[in-house]
Write an enzyme that holds these catalytic residues in place. Structure first.
Site, short mmCIF file in Angstrom:
data_model
loop_
_atom_site.label_atom_id
_atom_site.label_comp_id
_atom_site.label_asym_id
_atom_site.label_seq_id
_atom_site.Cartn_x
_atom_site.Cartn_y
_atom_site.Cartn_z
N CYS A 33 -14.11 -14.81 45.03
CA CYS A 33 -12.85 -14.06 44.91
C CYS A 33 -12.52 -13.75 43.46
CB CYS A 33 -11.69 -14.78 45.58
SG CYS A 33 -10.20 -13.74 45.70
N CYS A 90 -8.88 -5.59 43.85
CA CYS A 90 -9.90 -6.42 44.48
C CYS A 90 -11.03 -6.63 43.48
CB CYS A 90 -10.42 -5.76 45.75
SG CYS A 90 -11.70 -6.70 46.60
#
Length: 333
Positions: free
Chosen positions: A254, A91
């Site tokens: 992101c 992530c």
């Protein structure tokens, strides 16, 4: 008060996207690598993820990271990434949040103007370079694991949308990438319900017909992210609305999605090594990505990507589970 479980955490957000960094209460997860620990966590400890990210302690777009002792010599910390959709291999926004928390709470040795934090993740070693001013993290640049293009100009039949053309890239997770204009939907937050429904339908169709699997690790598989793109504005190169299983949007641009997008653009000859790529989120925040160098994954051309962004600590908390709580795993509405 009597607690059946107790967790300590430092909450942060990275360009709008939360990261709940769990600093205590989990213990050491079994496994000789962080990848093995992730598999053990998924099989035996996923109730902890659910408790911490689901309502009432979290929400439908909650994300977090569990700190662990590292398994790689020389790494500072191990990290396991959790969110509403499951336990991620990697992530990007979460790594920026973790690095910021580690620096600003003194959990790593801090040097100015640059502190380098080495993180052991399920996909390998990720290095975060934190710019520090007056003891505070002003921004973080993560050097990610290799990103590559899985497929270009693929098509999939999606109920309600017909034949949809997409690219698919890997940047720590798999991302289907396509311009939102292909579906005839405006890039507007007022259209979020239509965009999200389209994203979920596309990822379901891809997983049913051509489920992606990482070239080196079969445990990294499936498409849980659809990156709808739009032209950039105000000096940015692109905008994206990131639809994520089981039904929410990334608030940040992101990090791993930016890496996957850069890999696809490089495959198309549209982004050179060393060039900046400014990627804007659905809420208007930005990451700056760049390709550090070319490499390979198995026999596939790949890139080493970097992403720069900012995170802010929003609170510190102790999360408890009362033995009489009717929702020991939280709930999803």
């Amino acid at each position: 008060m009597r607690a059946a479980r107790y967790f300590s955490a430092v909450d942060s957000h990275t360009e709008g996207m939360p990261t709940r960094v769990i600093t205590g209460g989990v213990g050491v997860i079994p496994g000789e690598t962080m990848a093995a620990r992730r598999e053990h966590f998924i099989a035996h400890l996923d109730h902890i993820r659910e408790l911490l990210v689901n309502e009432p302690r979290g929400h439908g777009a909650m994300s977090g990271a569990i700190l662990q002792p590292p398994t790689i010599p020389g790494a500072d910390w191990g990290v396991l990434y959790i969110e509403a959709s499951g336990c991620l291999p990697m992530c990007g926004h979460g790594t920026i949040g973790v690095a910021t928390v580690l620096v600003e709470t003194g959990m790593v040795e801090v040097t100015e103007p640059l502190t380098r934090v080495r993180l052991d993740t399920p996909v390998g070693l990720v290095v975060a370079e934190v710019e520090v001013r007056g003891g505070r993290a002003s921004n973080v640049t993560i050097r990610n694991v290799p990103a590559y293009t899985d497929r270009l100009d693929a098509t999939v039949e999606v109920p309600g949308y017909g034949k949809v053309r997409y690219d698919l890239g890997y940047g720590g997770n798999f991302y289907a990438i396509l311009p939102l204009a292909q579906l005839g939907i405006p890039f507007e937050r007022t259209e979020k319900d239509r965009i999200l429904a389209a994203g979920l339908s596309i990822m379901d169709a891809i997983n049913a017909t051509a489920r992606p699997v990482h070239l080196l690790d079969e445990n990294i598989n499936g498409c849980k992210h659809v990156q709808f793109t739009a032209p950039g504005r105000g000096g940015g190169h692109a905008r994206n609305a990131m639809a994520i299983h089981p039904g929410w949007f990334d608030r940040s641009p992101c990090g791993t999605g930016t890496c996957a997008r850069m890999a696809v653009l490089h495959s198309r000859g549209q982004l050179e090594v060393g060039a900046d790529f400014v990627n804007e989120s659905f809420i208007g925040t930005r990451f700056t990505g760049r390709i550090i160098e070319e490499t390979t994954v198995a026999d596939r051309p790949a890139i080493i990507p970097a992403v720069t962004g900012r995170a802010w600590i929003t609170g510190m908390g102790q999360y408890l589970l009362d033995p009489t709580d009717p929702f020991p795993r939280g709930f999803v509405l």
